[in-house]
Each structure stands twice: as structure tokens, then as C-alpha cells.
Design a protein around this motif. Sequence first.
Motif, mmCIF file in Angstrom:
data_model
loop_
_atom_site.group_PDB
_atom_site.id
_atom_site.type_symbol
_atom_site.label_atom_id
_atom_site.label_comp_id
_atom_site.label_asym_id
_atom_site.label_seq_id
_atom_site.Cartn_x
_atom_site.Cartn_y
_atom_site.Cartn_z
ATOM 1 N N GLU A 44 25.394 -38.311 76.237
ATOM 2 C CA GLU A 44 26.656 -38.874 75.777
ATOM 3 C C GLU A 44 26.523 -40.373 75.503
ATOM 4 O O GLU A 44 27.020 -40.885 74.490
ATOM 5 C CB GLU A 44 27.749 -38.620 76.805
ATOM 6 N N GLU A 45 25.860 -41.084 76.396
ATOM 7 C CA GLU A 45 25.664 -42.522 76.204
ATOM 8 C C GLU A 45 24.837 -42.802 74.955
ATOM 9 O O GLU A 45 25.121 -43.738 74.202
ATOM 10 C CB GLU A 45 24.977 -43.133 77.423
ATOM 11 N N ALA A 56 24.536 -40.846 72.292
ATOM 12 C CA ALA A 56 25.355 -40.545 71.117
ATOM 13 C C ALA A 56 26.287 -41.704 70.805
ATOM 14 O O ALA A 56 26.402 -42.145 69.650
ATOM 15 C CB ALA A 56 26.152 -39.266 71.347
ATOM 16 N N ARG A 57 26.933 -42.213 71.841
ATOM 17 C CA ARG A 57 27.851 -43.336 71.644
ATOM 18 C C ARG A 57 27.093 -44.571 71.132
ATOM 19 O O ARG A 57 27.545 -45.253 70.206
ATOM 20 C CB ARG A 57 28.563 -43.657 72.949
ATOM 21 N N LEU A 58 25.952 -44.833 71.722
ATOM 22 C CA LEU A 58 25.142 -45.993 71.347
ATOM 23 C C LEU A 58 24.689 -45.921 69.900
ATOM 24 O O LEU A 58 24.877 -46.869 69.122
ATOM 25 C CB LEU A 58 23.917 -46.065 72.271
ATOM 26 N N SER A 61 29.265 -35.872 72.130
ATOM 27 C CA SER A 61 29.986 -37.048 71.673
ATOM 28 C C SER A 61 29.652 -37.174 70.201
ATOM 29 O O SER A 61 28.754 -36.508 69.700
ATOM 30 C CB SER A 61 29.539 -38.284 72.456
ATOM 31 N N ARG A 100 35.196 -45.171 59.512
ATOM 32 C CA ARG A 100 35.299 -44.097 60.505
ATOM 33 C C ARG A 100 36.259 -43.046 59.976
ATOM 34 O O ARG A 100 37.390 -43.355 59.636
ATOM 35 C CB ARG A 100 35.790 -44.647 61.839
ATOM 36 N N THR A 146 25.827 -44.122 67.491
ATOM 37 C CA THR A 146 26.957 -44.116 66.563
ATOM 38 C C THR A 146 27.471 -45.530 66.325
ATOM 39 O O THR A 146 27.715 -45.932 65.178
ATOM 40 C CB THR A 146 28.079 -43.209 67.103
ATOM 41 N N GLU A 147 27.632 -46.296 67.383
ATOM 42 C CA GLU A 147 28.080 -47.682 67.218
ATOM 43 C C GLU A 147 27.056 -48.485 66.435
ATOM 44 O O GLU A 147 27.419 -49.330 65.600
ATOM 45 C CB GLU A 147 28.350 -48.319 68.581
#
Length: 266
Positions: A246-247, A249-251, A7, A265, A253-254
Motif C-alpha cells: 500500500e505504501e 502504491a501511494r508513493l 491502493s 487525477r 502514484t504521487e
Amino acid sequence: MSRDAESMLIDTHCHLDFPDFADERDALVARAGEVGVKQMVTISTRIGKFDQVKAIAETYANVFCSAGTHPNNAADEPDLPVEAYVEAARYEKCVAIGEAGLDYHYDYATPEVQKPVFRRQIEAARRTGLPLVIHARSADDDMAAILKEEMGKGAFGFILHCFSSGPELARVGVELGGYVSFSGILTFPKSQDLRDIAATVPHDRLLVETDAPYLAPKPFRGKRNEPAYVAHTAAVLAETIGLSVEETARLTTENAFRCFSRMTRV
């Protein structure tokens, strides 16, 4: 990291202007993108060389920058006014002030020189509304005291970058609203104490970085670091905090977009 688990990641702290990367910057940025590291922040260590990090940010759409004086360079820029940082930060792709802080491990600049330089960059962060990228090494007590004192004068955002300090500084940083960023040090076998600290940081305050060219994570330890390798740090952070890669990476990044609010972005 498997392709399925990939991600988007952001390397929130690297030094692309360093000579280590001069001959292959294009390839380095491309390699990062290939493993999901889609954006990065190249960090200033001297205002006198800000044009170099600015030029890199101008060259690559997915690279942003900061403006600041590293504590080990404080003796080179001891008298810069707050306005010097504020002026550099007018550049639209400048998303932070720093790298600023305190480093008592080395003696390139005395604490008496470092502290006022640090405080002026705190004021620049206040004035610009940009987060302050903080370097703290062997200076936990003074760092915590200054952050508490300065926060009482007016709020500012900040990141405790390449965190390798003790649990008390992490606690103070979080209580004051800061983010805590972990580098390749988190992956080292002897860094269990650091992983224990990472597990206590609220998920919405976690960031990942390389500090490239330094501190390459396993399995590249001892080699030159680069932004692509932040994926390995993120994988260890994921295991540490009990989330999937994945979680995590998402966390992170946000969190990066929230912290570096000027970063777009791409």
C-alpha cells in the motif's frame, strides 16, 4: 495483491495503440481498474502515428499519452524538427515527450541517426516543460554522456523507463533529477542485480510501469502484458525497498503525478 492492500496505481508506460490490444481495449482498461490501476500513460513511438495514441486518450478519461519517436523508429522520422514534437504536445492530455533515446541492441537505426533525433526530443521537453520518456538499451555510456551534456544547456525532466541498465546510469539519472521506472523485469528470478539497483534509488524518484504488451511480470512471464499486471511489479518493488504494498502504491502514484505534472487525477 489482496483487496485490503490495494491502493491506486498508475501504469506510467504502456502501448495501448499496438495491435495486440485492438480487439479488447475496453476490457483491458476495465481489468486494470479492477485491481487498482486507475490511470495509465500510453506511449507514442512515432509522431507519424500520434493520432492513434491521441484517439485512445480521447476515448478513456483515465488514459493519457506522450508524443515522440522511439530510437528504433528514428530512421523512419530522422528529420523531424523540434516543432513537430512541440506541436503534438499541445494536446491537453499529452503529458510527456518520447519514447526517445538510444538502442544499440538492435540495428534498426544507427547511432548517428538516433542521437540527433534524441537530442531534438530533449529540446522539445525543455520547450514544453514536459518530462522526456527515455529508452536506453546497450547504450549506457552514450546515454549518460548526452544527458550530462544536454542538462548543461538547460534543465529538463526525464524518466529512465523500463530500467534495465547498470548502476552508473541509475546514479547519473538520479543526480540529474530524473525518475527511474521499473517494469516486469524487476520480478524475474535472475534480476537480483536490478533489484539491488532499485533499492538504491531515492523513494521519491521511483515509478512503476508495464511496457505492455511486452515484459509481463511473474506469474505471467512469456504472455502478453497489460496494465493490470503493474500491480505485480509494484509488489516486488515494495519488498525490494522495504515498504508495504500500500505504501509503495501511494508513493509511486504521487511520484507519477509529480513527474507528469500535466496529468490530472481522474
